[in-house]
Every structure is written in C-alpha cells, then in structure tokens.
Design a protein around this motif. Structure first.
Motif, PDB file in Angstrom:
ATOM      1  N   LEU A  76     -28.823  40.722-102.519  1.00  0.00           N
ATOM      2  CA  LEU A  76     -30.119  40.224-102.987  1.00  0.00           C
ATOM      3  C   LEU A  76     -31.239  41.192-102.629  1.00  0.00           C
ATOM      4  O   LEU A  76     -32.283  41.217-103.292  1.00  0.00           O
ATOM      5  N   ASN A  77     -31.004  42.014-101.615  1.00  0.00           N
ATOM      6  CA  ASN A  77     -31.987  43.037-101.241  1.00  0.00           C
ATOM      7  C   ASN A  77     -31.759  44.354-101.981  1.00  0.00           C
ATOM      8  O   ASN A  77     -32.344  45.381-101.640  1.00  0.00           O
ATOM      9  N   GLY A  78     -30.871  44.293-103.003  1.00  0.00           N
ATOM     10  CA  GLY A  78     -30.688  45.456-103.855  1.00  0.00           C
ATOM     11  C   GLY A  78     -29.524  46.357-103.500  1.00  0.00           C
ATOM     12  O   GLY A  78     -29.332  47.403-104.128  1.00  0.00           O
ATOM     13  N   GLN A  79     -28.736  45.987-102.503  1.00  0.00           N
ATOM     14  CA  GLN A  79     -27.618  46.835-102.095  1.00  0.00           C
ATOM     15  C   GLN A  79     -26.335  46.460-102.839  1.00  0.00           C
ATOM     16  O   GLN A  79     -26.136  45.310-103.217  1.00  0.00           O
ATOM     17  N   ARG A  80     -25.482  47.465-103.043  1.00  0.00           N
ATOM     18  CA  ARG A  80     -24.137  47.226-103.561  1.00  0.00           C
ATOM     19  C   ARG A  80     -23.211  47.203-102.344  1.00  0.00           C
ATOM     20  O   ARG A  80     -23.159  48.157-101.573  1.00  0.00           O
ATOM     21  N   VAL A  81     -22.498  46.100-102.166  1.00  0.00           N
ATOM     22  CA  VAL A  81     -21.696  45.898-100.966  1.00  0.00           C
ATOM     23  C   VAL A  81     -20.213  45.865-101.325  1.00  0.00           C
ATOM     24  O   VAL A  81     -19.793  45.085-102.182  1.00  0.00           O
ATOM     25  N   ILE A  82     -19.438  46.720-100.679  1.00  0.00           N
ATOM     26  CA  ILE A  82     -17.983  46.746-100.882  1.00  0.00           C
ATOM     27  C   ILE A  82     -17.311  46.553 -99.522  1.00  0.00           C
ATOM     28  O   ILE A  82     -17.548  47.319 -98.593  1.00  0.00           O
ATOM     29  N   LYS A  83     -16.487  45.510 -99.432  1.00  0.00           N
ATOM     30  CA  LYS A  83     -15.823  45.226 -98.165  1.00  0.00           C
ATOM     31  C   LYS A  83     -14.417  44.690 -98.400  1.00  0.00           C
ATOM     32  O   LYS A  83     -14.120  44.107 -99.454  1.00  0.00           O
ATOM     33  N   VAL A  84     -13.559  44.888 -97.391  1.00  0.00           N
ATOM     34  CA  VAL A  84     -12.225  44.287 -97.384  1.00  0.00           C
ATOM     35  C   VAL A  84     -12.233  43.230 -96.298  1.00  0.00           C
ATOM     36  O   VAL A  84     -12.499  43.524 -95.127  1.00  0.00           O
ATOM     37  N   ILE A  85     -11.969  41.973 -96.696  1.00  0.00           N
ATOM     38  CA  ILE A  85     -12.148  40.846 -95.781  1.00  0.00           C
ATOM     39  C   ILE A  85     -10.966  39.886 -95.875  1.00  0.00           C
ATOM     40  O   ILE A  85     -10.428  39.634 -96.957  1.00  0.00           O
ATOM     41  N   ASP A  86     -10.587  39.331 -94.732  1.00  0.00           N
ATOM     42  CA  ASP A  86      -9.562  38.300 -94.660  1.00  0.00           C
ATOM     43  C   ASP A  86     -10.259  36.951 -94.804  1.00  0.00           C
ATOM     44  O   ASP A  86     -11.105  36.586 -93.979  1.00  0.00           O
ATOM     45  N   LEU A  87      -9.935  36.202 -95.865  1.00  0.00           N
ATOM     46  CA  LEU A  87     -10.625  34.946 -96.167  1.00  0.00           C
ATOM     47  C   LEU A  87      -9.653  33.777 -96.279  1.00  0.00           C
ATOM     48  O   LEU A  87      -8.473  33.959 -96.538  1.00  0.00           O
TER      49      LEU A  87
END
Length: 299
Positions: free
Chosen positions: A77-88
């Motif tokens: 929402l602050n304009g960043q592109r976020v890429i992550k690997v997460i255990d959900l």
C-alpha cells in the motif's frame, strides 16, 4: 462502453480461473475485492474458511500469519513490490510453503488503493530441494569415507564435474586440479597410454560399463596402479557422462610381481641342480619334473 467493460471483466476472470495459482486483491482495509477459485480453495484448505467479496482477508488467519500479511499489505500500500517465501496455514488443517508477490493497485490519480497478490504453492519444490540436498550430503559422506576416488565426467562439455577429496591422498592432486580428459591422459604412464588410447579409438561409441587397470604418475612422480571401474550414462542414446571409482591396486601389483619373481627364481634353481626334483599328485602322477629328473628316469 458497458459492453466493452463487461467483456474485459469476463476476459480477466477467464485468465484468473485458468491458473492453478492463487490470485486475489484487497482494498486498503484488507477486504477482498476479487479472487479466483484457486485462492478460495487454498484458504479453505489452510484455514477451513469460506471467503467472499468484502470479507476481511485477515480474519481467518492465525496470529502469526496475520502479522506477516499485515506487513506485506502495508508495504504494498506504500508503493512497494513485495516478494517473499512464507510458510502459511493452520496446523489443525494444513500448512504449505508459498511464494507470494504483492503489488500495489494504483488509481488514475496515482494513489495506492489496494493490493494484488499472486501466491504459488512451492511446497513440493521445497521438499524436492531438501530431499536432493540430503541425498547429496549422504553421497558426499559416503564418497569421502571410502578409500577410493569417486568421479564423474561430462563428455559433452569435456570436464570433470565431480572428483572426491581422496584424489589428494591417493595421487596428490586436489579435486579442482582435474580439468579435462587430456589432463588425465597426461598422467597415465606412457606404456599404458598406448593401449588405453587404442582401446577407446576402437570403441568410440562405448555404451557399456567396463573396467581398466593402468599406471598413473602421482604429483610427486611416484607410479601408482589403479583399477578404474567405469560406468556410462547415456544422453539421447549416446554417451553423455562417464562415472566411476578408482581403486589403488599398487600393493596387489607389487605382490603379483614378487610372486612371479619368486617362481622364476625357484624355476631357475630347480632346473640347475643335479638332483632330481618332481611334483606329483596324491596318486603318484607327475605334474612337474626338472631336467635332472628326466635324465635319471630316461624319459
């Protein structure tokens, strides 16, 4: 224009439904503004929840997953592109590893009004990578604890792709010193180079496992006998890789030579003495006699 918009929406929905990956979007309050059926299925599997448009996407998450999702949403929402690997997921239902990509949704005024999310389940890939790593570690432990050089050679690219550390102990060469096939041929004793080269020149398309005994020069100049057990790995029906195990058989060769010398000395001694010497079976059948014995018997 309404017809065009409806057509565009239908096309977009068709595209989203054509993928097995999870795709969804939320507004600035984290409420669903859209999702494909794959995402609905994932939420059901991970958290046991049914979702709908306008439903807050954070409500059904575990406390830890909610905290992670908030961080990702707010960053986007602050304009960043976020890429992550997460255990959900919820341990009471299912947990999986996802690669998540969060992108801000920007309106015509250039303001961020929401977040679009692409999520791919990479659990199988992670498991395969872990299995491969464990397999490699086991292979390495085995190859580094046997008294032999384990090797693998890429015929297509003319390079050694693996040489076990025992090469330094047995031959004085570090694994990274093994470059190409010519490098190894240069280490083979000149006499053995002749028949080894002839062997491969007569069998250029060698496609079966085989073994060889030959001499090589250690880095310090000492001669070592090797038994090289060689396997062939085919690529598109032709030899692509060679792999094998090199065993130091120098001691065995030295014993063989000592036995031959001992037999030669014995034979020369027996042939020269004036007394008759013979070997016979338990039934008295001669199996070997010296010249003196032949003279004594007359036959």
């Amino acid at each position: 224009s309404e017809a065009i918009i409806a057509q565009n929406n239908a096309t977009l929905k068709s595209i989203l439904e054509s993928t097995t990956d999870s795709v969804f979007s939320v507004d600035s309050e984290y409420k669903y503004t859209g999702f494909n059926s794959a995402h609905a299925d994932v939420v059901k599997q991970l958290y046991g929840a049914d979702i709908k448009i306008g439903h807050n996407s954070l409500n059904d998450l575990t406390a830890n997953d909610r905290e992670v999702a908030l961080q990702n949403y707010n960053a986007a929402l602050n304009g960043q592109r976020v890429i992550k690997v997460i255990d959900l997921g919820n341990v009471n239902f299912k947990r999986s590893v996802f690669e998540l990509i969060h992108n801000p949704i920007i309106n015509i005024e250039g303001k961020s009004t929401g977040v679009s999310v692409f999520a791919r389940d990479i659990s199988d890939r992670i498991k395969a990578e872990e299995d491969l790593r464990e397999s490699n570690e086991k292979f390495q432990r085995i190859t580094e604890n046997i008294d032999a050089i384990v090797w693998r050679y890429d015929l297509l690219n003319n390079k050694w792709v693996y040489v076990s550390p025992q090469s330094e102990k047995m031959l004085g060469y570090l694994p990274n010193e093994w470059t190409n096939l010519q490098w190894w041929k240069d280490k083979i004793h000149k006499i053995d180079q002749l028949w080894v080269n002839e062997y491969y020149s007569q069998n250029p398309e060698l496609m079966t496992d085989h073994s060889m005994e030959y001499r090589v020069h250690r880095k310090d100049g000492e001669i070592v006998w090797l038994l090289d057990k060689i396997g062939v790995e085919l690529v598109n029906g032709k030899p692509g890789f060679l792999f094998g195990v090199m065993l130091d058989i120098t001691l065995e060769k030295q014993l063989e030579e000592a036995i031959r010398e001992s037999e030669s000395i014995y034979s020369n001694l027996v042939d020269r003495i004036p007394d008759g010497v013979y070997k016979s079976t338990a039934k008295g059948k001669f199996v070997d006699v010296n010249p003196a014995m032949v003279t004594m018997l007359g036959y």
